[in-house]
Design an enzyme around this catalytic site. Structure first.
Site, mmCIF file in Angstrom:
data_model
loop_
_atom_site.group_PDB
_atom_site.id
_atom_site.type_symbol
_atom_site.label_atom_id
_atom_site.label_comp_id
_atom_site.label_asym_id
_atom_site.label_seq_id
_atom_site.Cartn_x
_atom_site.Cartn_y
_atom_site.Cartn_z
ATOM 1 N N ASP A 53 76.594 40.329 -6.863
ATOM 2 C CA ASP A 53 77.603 39.886 -7.827
ATOM 3 C C ASP A 53 78.987 39.845 -7.193
ATOM 4 O O ASP A 53 79.614 40.887 -6.982
ATOM 5 C CB ASP A 53 77.611 40.851 -9.022
ATOM 6 C CG ASP A 53 76.341 40.724 -9.861
ATOM 7 O OD1 ASP A 53 76.062 39.611 -10.334
ATOM 8 O OD2 ASP A 53 75.617 41.736 -10.016
ATOM 9 N N ASP A 193 70.160 37.336 -16.612
ATOM 10 C CA ASP A 193 70.965 38.384 -15.978
ATOM 11 C C ASP A 193 71.770 39.139 -17.024
ATOM 12 O O ASP A 193 72.584 38.553 -17.726
ATOM 13 C CB ASP A 193 71.912 37.712 -14.960
ATOM 14 C CG ASP A 193 72.752 38.690 -14.163
ATOM 15 O OD1 ASP A 193 72.521 39.912 -14.243
ATOM 16 O OD2 ASP A 193 73.652 38.214 -13.445
HETATM 17 C C1 DX5 Z 1 77.063 41.191 -14.757
HETATM 18 C C2 DX5 Z 1 76.295 40.894 -13.503
HETATM 19 C C3 DX5 Z 1 74.939 41.462 -13.451
HETATM 20 C C4 DX5 Z 1 74.850 42.965 -13.481
HETATM 21 C C5 DX5 Z 1 73.613 43.293 -14.250
HETATM 22 O O1 DX5 Z 1 78.217 40.438 -14.756
HETATM 23 O O2 DX5 Z 1 76.185 39.481 -13.329
HETATM 24 O O3 DX5 Z 1 74.192 40.935 -12.351
HETATM 25 O O4 DX5 Z 1 74.796 43.561 -12.213
HETATM 26 O O5 DX5 Z 1 73.602 44.635 -14.548
HETATM 27 P P1 DX5 Z 1 72.684 45.231 -15.736
HETATM 28 O O6 DX5 Z 1 71.270 44.874 -15.416
HETATM 29 O O7 DX5 Z 1 72.957 46.682 -15.674
HETATM 30 O O8 DX5 Z 1 73.149 44.584 -17.016
HETATM 31 ZN ZN ZN Z 2 74.813 38.822 -11.730
#
Ligand code: DX5
Ligand code: ZN
Length: 239
Positions: A53, A193
């Protein structure tokens, strides 16, 4: 993209086709003081791809990491890397991230002035070009570009932070995209996601998600292997 990266992507496709949905761990909440070790732990836990990310503190409030960290992860692993660009004006940097060895570059429809051109640039650099869409953006906005992308990443949280609660609006979008794909006889991949857990993964898999990003559900567990296996088993049972 190197030849090796091409082979790694082929393995990902084979896994998807033989076994169904895969979970891509997101590194966002991992221990960045021991990055290479974290990557190695995830790889030996069975991760077939990783999700990174990139946030610029403008498109989203948080500033995470960029080129240097992507390069470090690229050196530490041979599995495919999805680089999720949550940045203003992504057109400025897509070429850079493609050339750093990202196998998939995922760009937000909300941030693009000319989505088709950006997708074509990524494809010409040998990358898979995926479009991401935030919870508040109508899914129909993707329609004109579905022929030009290799995948769609449906955000099930507001982009910006790990560990947020799943927003079910993603389920409608996945179902809409799955229907659009079969109507057009297209082959773009469906990703999701945000907020993925043992409670939500079956829902997204049933709605069509194939590349399922999980951050906290993996990184906050004591045993990455067990978490990945459990999540993938639930996804595959529901798909
Ligand atoms: C949020 C990111 C995600 C994040 C997901 O903006 O794009 O990829 O790392 O984390 P979880 O699975 O904890 O929601
Ligand atoms: Zn992400």
């Amino acid at each position: 993209m190197t030849h090796q990266a091409g082979q790694a992507l082929d393995r990902l496709t084979t896994t998807l086709e033989a076994h169904g949905p895969v979970v891509l761990p997101a590194l966002l909440l991992c221990d960045f003081g021991h990055l290479a070790h974290e990557v190695e732990r995830l790889e030996s836990a069975g991760a077939v791809a990783l999700h990174l990310d990139v946030m610029d503190g403008q498109f989203v409030p948080q500033l995470t990491y960029g080129q240097v960290v992507i390069e470090a992860v690229r050196k530490a692993t041979r599995v495919p890397i999805e680089t999720h660009l949550m940045v203003e004006d992504p057109e400025r940097v897509i070429e850079l991230y493609a050339k750093l060895g990202s196998d998939i570059v995922t760009i937000h429809i909300e941030a693009l002035s000319d989505p088709r051109r950006a997708l074509e640039t990524l494809s010409s650099l040998g990358c898979r070009a995926h479009l991401a869409i935030s919870p508040g953006t109508p899914v129909e906005r993707l329609e004109p570009y579905l022929d030009a992308c290799d995948g769609v990443l449906v955000m099930s949280v507001e982009p910006g932070y790990g560990g947020q609660r799943f927003n079910p609006v993603a389920l409608e979008k996945l179902a809409w995209l799955a229907a659009a794909r079969s109507r057009r006889n297209a082959s773009f991949r469906l990703g999701v996601d945000g907020g993925i857990s043992t409670e939500t993964i079956g829902l997204v898999a049933a709605a069509g998600a194939e590349l399922i990003v999980a951050g906290s559900a993996v990184i906050r567990s004591a045993d990455y292997g067990r978490a990945l296996t459990e999540l993938e088993a639930l996804a595959r049972a529901a798909a």
